[in-house]
Design an enzyme around this catalytic site. Structure first.
Site, mmCIF file in Angstrom:
data_model
loop_
_atom_site.group_PDB
_atom_site.id
_atom_site.type_symbol
_atom_site.label_atom_id
_atom_site.label_comp_id
_atom_site.label_asym_id
_atom_site.label_seq_id
_atom_site.Cartn_x
_atom_site.Cartn_y
_atom_site.Cartn_z
ATOM 1 N N LYS A 49 -9.797 92.727 48.838
ATOM 2 C CA LYS A 49 -9.984 92.286 47.453
ATOM 3 C C LYS A 49 -8.872 92.803 46.530
ATOM 4 O O LYS A 49 -8.001 93.557 46.967
ATOM 5 C CB LYS A 49 -11.370 92.710 46.958
ATOM 6 C CG LYS A 49 -12.523 92.214 47.849
ATOM 7 C CD LYS A 49 -12.777 90.713 47.749
ATOM 8 C CE LYS A 49 -13.600 90.146 48.883
ATOM 9 N NZ LYS A 49 -15.042 90.189 48.728
HETATM 10 C C1 LIG Z 1 -16.409 89.965 49.425
HETATM 11 C C2 LIG Z 1 -17.481 89.287 48.643
HETATM 12 C C3 LIG Z 1 -18.699 89.921 48.374
HETATM 13 C C4 LIG Z 1 -19.098 91.227 49.004
HETATM 14 O O1 LIG Z 1 -18.290 92.292 48.696
HETATM 15 P P1 LIG Z 1 -18.573 93.699 49.419
HETATM 16 O O2 LIG Z 1 -17.866 94.684 48.576
HETATM 17 O O3 LIG Z 1 -17.998 93.580 50.805
HETATM 18 O O4 LIG Z 1 -20.040 93.894 49.437
HETATM 19 C C5 LIG Z 1 -19.606 89.281 47.555
HETATM 20 N N1 LIG Z 1 -19.345 88.070 47.034
HETATM 21 C C6 LIG Z 1 -18.194 87.410 47.285
HETATM 22 C C7 LIG Z 1 -17.962 86.071 46.655
HETATM 23 C C8 LIG Z 1 -17.242 87.985 48.122
HETATM 24 O O5 LIG Z 1 -16.115 87.326 48.425
#
Ligand SMILES: *Cc1c(COP(=O)(O)O)cnc(C)c1O
Length: 399
Positions: free
Chosen positions: A197
């Protein structure tokens, strides 16, 4: 002109070394801070987590942010503190990661899926208004790919009916809409610091809200519901006493993660700007090719550019999406697909009553989409290679 032979057909690949779909940008400051944390003797939630929470809050423009183990933890606790209970309906886009729908299921609620706008790939006030029933408790819009949702329109639709909004901003740290940062307007917003991310703590998340009491309650629920965390109990001025007024979860961030986060937060704007630069380079290299669609740019908002999905116009091509991805891999380019529609997953296809064809925009997007690599450590040469490989394949496979 002779069409260049794709590597998958025996031609020369565009790249010798593979360009991964995503890579974190970890600097020496992050590494030193993690090592210092390990030497400090305080590994779990403590002073560095507090500092990280303050940095996130100041950046987003709210009084308080809770640092958590993941964005999913933030979605789960956010749903809980915004009142989701057994039997309620929670509206989410079908073009989504399964984290949000899973959390609704864990609370005994029913995920109500909706389609997205074909241009922005986000839910709109109109789409949401049509899905609201008297059982709707919460709307969980996704800022898809880092493109901020129309927050004012969505808040209006929700609040005029007594419904809350929990933003899934897993892709959208650094984005803003009309000059207001994502995370500062919705009733609550959950960010992800997963390794792919915008910024990363390895694993991690944060919940922000304009309502400081709500964030405090999330903080308590992230540590079993204890009124006093370990830092307050075991540090020099701490006291051993705590109470539990509500059963919580184990969803806290650790100081090891926050050590990374502190220095990643310092670079959030720099990272976003580099991603935008790459998006602009993709735009100019790919926009005029009629065999694909490129993401719409946004005028009144700042896009976080977590994803750059192109859409193949299969009617103009002698290849399909999956073969195109395999061909790109042979050219040395890693890609991904976001997302498999929620109602295609086994559990959800059985549990919810949505057949194929329920969400035409989401489904068609899924059939055609390829997410290209877009991250700050890509060089201009890497960016050129991606454009060259995509154009080479489109050229070769054009009908
Ligand atoms: C990656 C993602 C999540 C989850 O994130 P985590 O930190 O791994 O729990 C939730 N929603 C979307 C749209 C994502 O791409």
């Amino acid at each position: 002109m002779k069409r260049a032979l794709p590597a998958i057909e025996g031609g020369e690949p565009v790249r010798e070394n593979f360009l991964p779909f995503a890579l974190p940008s970890i600097g020496e400051k992050e590494i030193d801070e993690v090592v210092e944390t390990l030497r400090s003797g305080w590994l779990t939630v403590g002073p560095r987590t507090k500092r990280f929470e303050e940095m996130v809050a100041v950046y987003v423009g709210v009084v308080r942010a809770a640092a958590l183990s993941s964005c999913t933890a933030g979605l789960h606790l956010g749903m809980k503190v915004l009142g989701v209970e057994r039997g309620d309906e929670v509206i989410l886009p079908a073009l989504n990661f399964i984290a949000g729908p899973n959390c609704a299921i864990h609370l005994g609620a029913t995920p109500v899926l909706v389609d997205v706008d074909p241009e922005t790939l986000n839910v709109t006030p109109e789409i949401l208004a049509a899905a609201i029933t008297e059982r709707t408790k919460l709307i969980v819009p996704v800022h898809f790919g880092g493109r901020p949702i129309d927050i004012d329109g969505i808040m209006e639709v929700a609040h005029s009916r007594g419904i809350a909004v929990l933003g899934d901003a897993a892709h959208a740290m650094g984005a803003d809409y009309g000059g207001r940062k994502v995370g500062s307007v919705a009733d609550a917003t959950s960010f992800s610091f997963y390794v792919t991310k915008g910024i990363t703590t390895g694993e991690g998340g944060s919940l922000t809200s304009p309502n400081a009491d709500l964030v405090d309650r999330v903080g308590i629920l992230s540590l079993h519901g204890m009124t006093s965390g370990a830092w307050n109990r075991y540090s020099e001025r701490g006291s051993w006493f705590y109470e539990v007024h509500e059963p919580g979860h184990k969803y806290n961030m650790t100081d090891i993660q926050a050590a990374l986060g502190i220095h990643q937060m310092e670079k959030v704007d720099e990272f976003r700007e580099r991603r935008e630069e790459i998006a602009r380079a993709f735009d100019s290299g790919l926009r005029d090719n009629d065999a694909i669609g490129v993401p719409a740019s946004c005028t009144s908002c700042k896009h976080a550019w977590h994803l750059y999905p192109i859409q193949l116009r299969s009617e103009l091509l002698k290849t399909d999406r999956d073969s195109f991805i395999r061909s790109l891999r042979e050219e040395g380019i890693g890609t991904s697909v976001h997302f498999i529609p929620v109602h295609y997953h086994g559990y959800y296809s059985k549990r919810l009553d949505y057949g194929r064809g329920s969400f035409p925009v989401t489904e068609e997007f899924f059939e055609r989409a390829v997410s290209l690599p877009i991250y700050p450590s890509m060089s201009d040469g890497d960016v050129k290679d991606v454009v060259e490989a995509v154009c080479k394949l489109l050229d070769y496979y054009r009908r």
